[in-house]
Design a protein around this motif. Structure first.
Motif, PDB file in Angstrom:
ATOM      1  N   CYS A   1      10.008   6.375  -3.824  1.00  0.00           N
ATOM      2  CA  CYS A   1      10.099   7.409  -2.782  1.00  0.00           C
ATOM      3  C   CYS A   1       9.412   6.982  -1.491  1.00  0.00           C
ATOM      4  O   CYS A   1       9.909   7.277  -0.402  1.00  0.00           O
ATOM      5  N   ALA A   2       8.307   6.257  -1.569  1.00  0.00           N
ATOM      6  CA  ALA A   2       7.612   5.879  -0.337  1.00  0.00           C
ATOM      7  C   ALA A   2       8.407   4.822   0.438  1.00  0.00           C
ATOM      8  O   ALA A   2       8.534   4.898   1.664  1.00  0.00           O
ATOM      9  N   GLY A   3       8.945   3.838  -0.268  1.00  0.00           N
ATOM     10  CA  GLY A   3       9.694   2.771   0.405  1.00  0.00           C
ATOM     11  C   GLY A   3      10.960   3.307   1.053  1.00  0.00           C
ATOM     12  O   GLY A   3      11.248   3.024   2.224  1.00  0.00           O
TER      13      GLY A   3
ATOM     14  N   VAL B   1      13.460  -4.013  -0.667  1.00  0.00           N
ATOM     15  CA  VAL B   1      13.602  -4.883  -1.838  1.00  0.00           C
ATOM     16  C   VAL B   1      13.063  -4.133  -3.051  1.00  0.00           C
ATOM     17  O   VAL B   1      11.921  -3.674  -3.040  1.00  0.00           O
ATOM     18  N   GLU B   2      13.888  -3.997  -4.064  1.00  0.00           N
ATOM     19  CA  GLU B   2      13.494  -3.240  -5.263  1.00  0.00           C
ATOM     20  C   GLU B   2      13.634  -4.116  -6.497  1.00  0.00           C
ATOM     21  O   GLU B   2      14.693  -4.669  -6.757  1.00  0.00           O
ATOM     22  N   ARG B   3      12.564  -4.176  -7.243  1.00  0.00           N
ATOM     23  CA  ARG B   3      12.537  -5.032  -8.433  1.00  0.00           C
ATOM     24  C   ARG B   3      13.476  -4.542  -9.538  1.00  0.00           C
ATOM     25  O   ARG B   3      14.114  -5.327 -10.223  1.00  0.00           O
TER      26      ARG B   3
ATOM     27  N   THR C   1      13.067   3.105  -9.931  1.00  0.00           N
ATOM     28  CA  THR C   1      12.809   2.526 -11.252  1.00  0.00           C
ATOM     29  C   THR C   1      11.652   3.191 -11.984  1.00  0.00           C
ATOM     30  O   THR C   1      11.741   3.470 -13.175  1.00  0.00           O
ATOM     31  N   SER C   2      10.551   3.454 -11.285  1.00  0.00           N
ATOM     32  CA  SER C   2       9.388   3.963 -12.018  1.00  0.00           C
ATOM     33  C   SER C   2       9.660   5.368 -12.553  1.00  0.00           C
ATOM     34  O   SER C   2       9.117   5.757 -13.583  1.00  0.00           O
ATOM     35  N   PHE C   3      10.527   6.132 -11.888  1.00  0.00           N
ATOM     36  CA  PHE C   3      10.840   7.479 -12.396  1.00  0.00           C
ATOM     37  C   PHE C   3      11.694   7.412 -13.661  1.00  0.00           C
ATOM     38  O   PHE C   3      11.604   8.261 -14.534  1.00  0.00           O
TER      39      PHE C   3
ATOM     40  N   GLU D   1      10.966  14.089 -21.646  1.00  0.00           N
ATOM     41  CA  GLU D   1      10.553  15.491 -21.491  1.00  0.00           C
ATOM     42  C   GLU D   1       9.656  15.712 -20.278  1.00  0.00           C
ATOM     43  O   GLU D   1       9.380  16.857 -19.916  1.00  0.00           O
ATOM     44  N   MET D   2       9.175  14.637 -19.649  1.00  0.00           N
ATOM     45  CA  MET D   2       8.217  14.803 -18.555  1.00  0.00           C
ATOM     46  C   MET D   2       8.902  15.396 -17.317  1.00  0.00           C
ATOM     47  O   MET D   2      10.051  15.082 -17.034  1.00  0.00           O
ATOM     48  N   ARG D   3       8.193  16.239 -16.609  1.00  0.00           N
ATOM     49  CA  ARG D   3       8.761  16.913 -15.436  1.00  0.00           C
ATOM     50  C   ARG D   3       7.838  16.776 -14.234  1.00  0.00           C
ATOM     51  O   ARG D   3       6.632  16.629 -14.389  1.00  0.00           O
ATOM     52  N   PHE D   4       8.416  16.856 -13.027  1.00  0.00           N
ATOM     53  CA  PHE D   4       7.587  16.962 -11.828  1.00  0.00           C
ATOM     54  C   PHE D   4       6.678  18.178 -11.970  1.00  0.00           C
ATOM     55  O   PHE D   4       7.133  19.242 -12.404  1.00  0.00           O
ATOM     56  N   ILE D   5       5.424  18.011 -11.598  1.00  0.00           N
ATOM     57  CA  ILE D   5       4.535  19.174 -11.650  1.00  0.00           C
ATOM     58  C   ILE D   5       4.553  19.931 -10.322  1.00  0.00           C
ATOM     59  O   ILE D   5       4.336  21.128 -10.286  1.00  0.00           O
ATOM     60  N   SER D   6       4.822  19.227  -9.223  1.00  0.00           N
ATOM     61  CA  SER D   6       4.937  19.945  -7.946  1.00  0.00           C
ATOM     62  C   SER D   6       6.345  20.540  -7.887  1.00  0.00           C
ATOM     63  O   SER D   6       7.333  19.843  -8.114  1.00  0.00           O
ATOM     64  N   PRO D   7       6.445  21.841  -7.599  1.00  0.00           N
ATOM     65  CA  PRO D   7       7.752  22.494  -7.679  1.00  0.00           C
ATOM     66  C   PRO D   7       8.662  22.126  -6.516  1.00  0.00           C
ATOM     67  O   PRO D   7       8.211  21.937  -5.393  1.00  0.00           O
TER      68      PRO D   7
ATOM     69  N   PHE E   1       0.373  12.817  -3.626  1.00  0.00           N
ATOM     70  CA  PHE E   1       1.670  13.391  -3.978  1.00  0.00           C
ATOM     71  C   PHE E   1       2.684  13.158  -2.861  1.00  0.00           C
ATOM     72  O   PHE E   1       2.331  12.903  -1.721  1.00  0.00           O
ATOM     73  N   VAL E   2       3.960  13.303  -3.220  1.00  0.00           N
ATOM     74  CA  VAL E   2       5.028  13.060  -2.249  1.00  0.00           C
ATOM     75  C   VAL E   2       4.819  13.911  -0.988  1.00  0.00           C
ATOM     76  O   VAL E   2       4.920  13.410   0.137  1.00  0.00           O
ATOM     77  N   TYR E   3       4.506  15.205  -1.155  1.00  0.00           N
ATOM     78  CA  TYR E   3       4.400  16.076   0.028  1.00  0.00           C
ATOM     79  C   TYR E   3       3.253  15.648   0.935  1.00  0.00           C
ATOM     80  O   TYR E   3       3.222  16.000   2.109  1.00  0.00           O
TER      81      TYR E   3
HETATM   82  C1  LIG Z   1       3.993  11.078 -14.962  1.00  0.00           C
HETATM   83  C2  LIG Z   1       3.937  11.249 -13.489  1.00  0.00           C
HETATM   84  C3  LIG Z   1       4.163  12.500 -12.927  1.00  0.00           C
HETATM   85  C4  LIG Z   1       4.128  12.662 -11.552  1.00  0.00           C
HETATM   86  N1  LIG Z   1       4.382  13.881 -11.013  1.00  0.00           N
HETATM   87  C5  LIG Z   1       4.396  14.022  -9.681  1.00  0.00           C
HETATM   88  C6  LIG Z   1       4.697  15.271  -9.074  1.00  0.00           C
HETATM   89  O1  LIG Z   1       4.929  16.265  -9.736  1.00  0.00           O
HETATM   90  N2  LIG Z   1       4.706  15.344  -7.725  1.00  0.00           N
HETATM   91  C7  LIG Z   1       4.451  14.268  -6.943  1.00  0.00           C
HETATM   92  O2  LIG Z   1       4.489  14.399  -5.719  1.00  0.00           O
HETATM   93  N3  LIG Z   1       4.160  13.079  -7.488  1.00  0.00           N
HETATM   94  C8  LIG Z   1       4.121  12.937  -8.831  1.00  0.00           C
HETATM   95  N4  LIG Z   1       3.818  11.738  -9.387  1.00  0.00           N
HETATM   96  C9  LIG Z   1       3.453  10.646  -8.512  1.00  0.00           C
HETATM   97  C10 LIG Z   1       4.685   9.990  -7.957  1.00  0.00           C
HETATM   98  O3  LIG Z   1       5.490   9.547  -9.004  1.00  0.00           O
HETATM   99  C11 LIG Z   1       4.234   8.831  -7.136  1.00  0.00           C
HETATM  100  O4  LIG Z   1       3.366   9.291  -6.154  1.00  0.00           O
HETATM  101  C12 LIG Z   1       5.403   8.147  -6.497  1.00  0.00           C
HETATM  102  O5  LIG Z   1       6.212   7.565  -7.476  1.00  0.00           O
HETATM  103  C13 LIG Z   1       4.902   7.095  -5.578  1.00  0.00           C
HETATM  104  O6  LIG Z   1       5.996   6.576  -4.899  1.00  0.00           O
HETATM  105  P1  LIG Z   1       6.038   5.067  -4.517  1.00  0.00           P
HETATM  106  O7  LIG Z   1       7.309   4.850  -3.803  1.00  0.00           O
HETATM  107  O8  LIG Z   1       4.764   4.666  -3.877  1.00  0.00           O
HETATM  108  O9  LIG Z   1       6.051   4.311  -5.915  1.00  0.00           O
HETATM  109  P2  LIG Z   1       7.226   4.160  -6.964  1.00  0.00           P
HETATM  110  O10 LIG Z   1       8.055   5.370  -6.997  1.00  0.00           O
HETATM  111  O11 LIG Z   1       6.567   3.707  -8.215  1.00  0.00           O
HETATM  112  O12 LIG Z   1       8.092   2.978  -6.359  1.00  0.00           O
HETATM  113  C14 LIG Z   1       7.619   1.664  -6.264  1.00  0.00           C
HETATM  114  C15 LIG Z   1       8.796   0.746  -6.484  1.00  0.00           C
HETATM  115  O13 LIG Z   1       8.402  -0.576  -6.157  1.00  0.00           O
HETATM  116  C16 LIG Z   1       9.046  -1.474  -7.044  1.00  0.00           C
HETATM  117  N5  LIG Z   1       8.269  -2.713  -7.014  1.00  0.00           N
HETATM  118  C17 LIG Z   1       7.006  -2.913  -7.474  1.00  0.00           C
HETATM  119  N6  LIG Z   1       6.615  -4.170  -7.217  1.00  0.00           N
HETATM  120  C18 LIG Z   1       7.643  -4.772  -6.569  1.00  0.00           C
HETATM  121  C19 LIG Z   1       7.841  -6.080  -6.039  1.00  0.00           C
HETATM  122  N7  LIG Z   1       6.901  -7.017  -6.114  1.00  0.00           N
HETATM  123  N8  LIG Z   1       9.023  -6.360  -5.456  1.00  0.00           N
HETATM  124  C20 LIG Z   1       9.992  -5.409  -5.365  1.00  0.00           C
HETATM  125  N9  LIG Z   1       9.851  -4.162  -5.857  1.00  0.00           N
HETATM  126  C21 LIG Z   1       8.694  -3.850  -6.441  1.00  0.00           C
HETATM  127  C22 LIG Z   1       9.031  -0.729  -8.364  1.00  0.00           C
HETATM  128  O14 LIG Z   1      10.038  -1.189  -9.224  1.00  0.00           O
HETATM  129  C23 LIG Z   1       9.250   0.713  -7.928  1.00  0.00           C
HETATM  130  O15 LIG Z   1      10.601   1.107  -7.962  1.00  0.00           O
HETATM  131  C24 LIG Z   1       3.849  11.553 -10.749  1.00  0.00           C
HETATM  132  C25 LIG Z   1       3.620  10.302 -11.323  1.00  0.00           C
HETATM  133  C26 LIG Z   1       3.663  10.143 -12.680  1.00  0.00           C
HETATM  134  C27 LIG Z   1       3.426   8.784 -13.286  1.00  0.00           C
END
Ligand SMILES: Cc1cc2nc3c(=O)[nH]c(=O)nc-3n(C[C@H](O)[C@H](O)[C@H](O)COP(=O)(O)OP(=O)(O)OC[C@H]3O[C@@H](n4cnc5c(N)ncnc54)[C@H](O)[C@@H]3O)c2cc1C
Length: 554
Positions: free
Chosen positions: A113-115, A136-138, A144-146, A152-158, A503-505
């Motif tokens: 989501c951040a990228g 660039v996504e691995r 992928t991480s989601f 059964e896991m769900r977002f906690i933020s509505p 968190f995302v927000y």
């Molecule tokens: C169980 C759980 C529940 C959550 N619930 C909530 C919620 O309710 N509300 C909320 O706001 N947040 C929630 N979060 C947090 C939220 O998931 C993270 O804040 C969010 O995923 C962060 O986004 P991101 O883009 O930084 O990381 P990610 O979504 O993890 O994305 C990072 C991406 O980078 C890729 N990557 C990593 N290394 C490399 C590399 N070297 N080269 C290329 N690609 C690479 C990975 O494959 C991945 O797709 C939760 C997290 C977890 C684990």
């Protein structure tokens, strides 16, 4: 000292940059009122290749040389356990080559989501041409991480589509004009559902995403002096994560590190910073990895579980009682399985004023549901109890030794009625036997330390700043690395002072700050885009507002 000097250099140089576009930047007029067309889950897939891969990239000095996944326990035999969270198991088809565009203004590492949110901000709101930004996504797909979350896991933020009627918009949206609630018809999406939302955005926005490819090294091409704007260029080495595993080198003026914080399970070790008092921050994170506790390697980390209902066994012991521990307890109980949760802190009793550091209302409600007197099997909660060792029992199963901690004044149930087991005396030991490997709900180590430690400075204990997963790296006020100008951080490991953008927000409100700094560095006039982002509640540069939590009043 060094960190401060670099901060000042980067900041002064940026403010001094003129509005003459850098020759490499293909600048469009910023499109301040950008809105994605309504997303659909059946978007056309964009298979355009963007990079030519060659077999042997030239070896050069690297900034970040350790960008591979952390080692994971080999627990794949159960059939519901996935040992590798970073790549998809199926081989990817080989990608055709595309030699024309190997130079970018921005390379975004990670398609979560951040990228994606930052790439959209750069292109759709600030007007950088789509062809100048590469995500660039691995994994084989974005998000992928989601996809690695238990079923059964769900977002906690509505999620709720309140755009237009309130100052802000869907808490889980990464881009103004989109809403996971609206697209998915889900208030608390599963990981798989949320990944579909990200996929729809990536496909329908025209972003250039190179999936199935990881960034392995980021090198300074050495053409600029410190403080030059734009900095770089950086040479970025890429490698396909499956199929031919071919490699390629591309170059970019800026790097956005968006590789996430929830992929490296904390399952064998804990990490502490080991600066000595008065020692100068040399920039390298001096960390010591300690074994978590003897026998941690016998346990299963919760992130390796694909489904609580399908996990073999019907009696479990959970170690850790925050969001993921409570989520596991709830889902095991709902699946009719017995479980005990051992928590060093009764998180359900804490009130911090920060919604991302106290148990979410959604989680608390689910906990109440399975603790209700008429619910069976009701999970048992043990707290404040700290696990000190796990051993295999001769008779089969595992013995979990734990020490009771003393009650703290802030452990206050506030009449919410979470029934827990009676606590023992402080420092007394207790042993709990469990038939299945104990489940670690102990959180994650961040990708910055795990993969990109050489790109950032890290705080000494006196500068310590807590991010969601430990200490966040030092950043300028634009979230640029204090160590390598031109490298920005987005996502949950961003911290400023006491504020953690977990968190995302929260962290989405910094995408525009990063985009603004980059686009100004490229010589673009960003004023209209910044103004628009402020109207959208997407440009957070005044942290005073975040400190007004309601913890003391509500
Ligand atoms: C169980 C759980 C529940 C959550 N619930 C909530 C919620 O309710 N509300 C909320 O706001 N947040 C929630 N979060 C947090 C939220 O998931 C993270 O804040 C969010 O995923 C962060 O986004 P991101 O883009 O930084 O990381 P990610 O979504 O993890 O994305 C990072 C991406 O980078 C890729 N990557 C990593 N290394 C490399 C590399 N070297 N080269 C290329 N690609 C690479 C990975 O494959 C991945 O797709 C939760 C997290 C977890 C684990």
């Amino acid at each position: 000292m060094l960190a401060l000097r670099l901060w000042m250099t980067a900041f002064m140089a940026q403010r001094a940059s003129s509005f003459a576009p850098h020759p490499s930047a293909r600048v469009r007029n910023a499109a301040p009122a950008f809105k994605l067309p309504p997303l659909s889950l059946f978007g056309k897939k964009n298979d355009d290749p963007v990079v030519e891969f060659v077999e042997d990239p030239p070896p050069t000095e690297v900034y970040a040389s350790r960008m591979s996944a952390a080692d994971g326990a080999d627990l794949s035999s159960s059939g519901v356990v996935d040992t590798d969270l970073t790549t998809e198991p199926s081989p990817s088809p080989s990608r055709p080559s595309f030699a024309e565009e190997t130079d970018y203004d921005v390379i975004v590492v990670g398609g979560g989501c951040a990228g994606l949110g930052t790439a959209l901000m750069l292109t759709k709101t600030f007007g950088l041409d789509d062809s100048r930004v590469l995500v660039v996504e691995r994994g084989e797909k974005v998000g992928t991480s989601f996809r690695a979350w238990p079923e059964e896991m769900r977002f906690i933020s509505p999620s709720f589509n309140q755009q237009g009627w309130t100052q802000s918009f869907d808490l889980n949206s990464i881009c103004w004009g989109t809403s996971p609630a609206s697209l998915l018809r889900a208030e608390h999406p599963s990981g798989e559902e949320y990944a579909l939302y990200l996929e729809a955005i990536a496909e329908q926005s025209g972003l250039q995403v190179r999936a199935g490819t990881e960034v392995t090294d980021i090198e300074d091409a050495g053409e600029k002096k410190e403080g030059d704007r734009p900095p770089g260029p950086f040479r970025v080495n890429l490698k396909e994560t499956s199929g031919s595993q071919a490699e390629a080198t591309v170059s970019s003026r800026y790097i956005v590190w968006a590789a996430g914080e929830f992929q490296f399970p904390k399952d064998k070790r804990t990490m502490t910073y080991v600066y000595k008092e008065g020692e100068e921050n040399t920039g390298k994170p001096k960390v010591r990895f300690n074994d978590m506790f003897p026998g941690a390697e016998l346990c299963l980390h919760n992130s390796h579980v694909r489904s609580w209902a399908k996990l073999p066994g019907d009696d479990f012991l959970l170690i850790g009682g925050y969001e993921s521990g409570v989520d596991a307890a709830y889902n095991l109980a709902k699946a009719g399985k017995t479980c005990r949760m051992v928590a060093s802190t009764p998180t359900w009793c804490l009130q911090t004023g920060d919604p991302s550091s106290e148990l979410a209302p959604y989680t608390a409600a689910r906990l109440r549901e399975v603790l209700a007197p008429d619910f069976s099997p009701r999970p048992k909660l043990f707290a404040p109890l700290e696990v000190v060792a796990v051993v295999e029992a001769k008779e089969g199963g595992y013995d979990v030794a734990a020490r009771w901690k003393g009650a703290e004044p802030e452990f206050n149930d506030r009449g919410l009625g979470f029934k827990i087991e009676e606590a023992g005396n402080a420092d007394s030991l207790v042993t709990l036997r469990t038939p299945e490997p104990p489940i670690l709900c102990t959180g994650f180590e961040g990708s910055v330390v795990a993969q990109a430690a050489d790109l950032f400075h890290f705080p000494t204990p006196d500068q310590e700043k807590k991010s969601c997963v430990g200490n966040g790296p030092l950043l300028t006020r634009d979230d640029e690395s204090t160590r390598v100008p031109g490298v920005f951080l987005v996502g949950p490991s961003v911290t400023h002072g006491e504020l953690s953008f977990c968190f995302v927000y929260k962290f989405r409100q910094r995408f525009a700050v990063v985009a603004d700094a980059i686009c100004q560095g490229l010589g673009m006039d960003t004023r209209a885009a910044v103004e628009e982002c402020r109207r959208q509640d997407m440009y957070l540069d005044n942290f005073a507002t975040c400190e007004d939590g309601c913890g003391d009043m509500c």
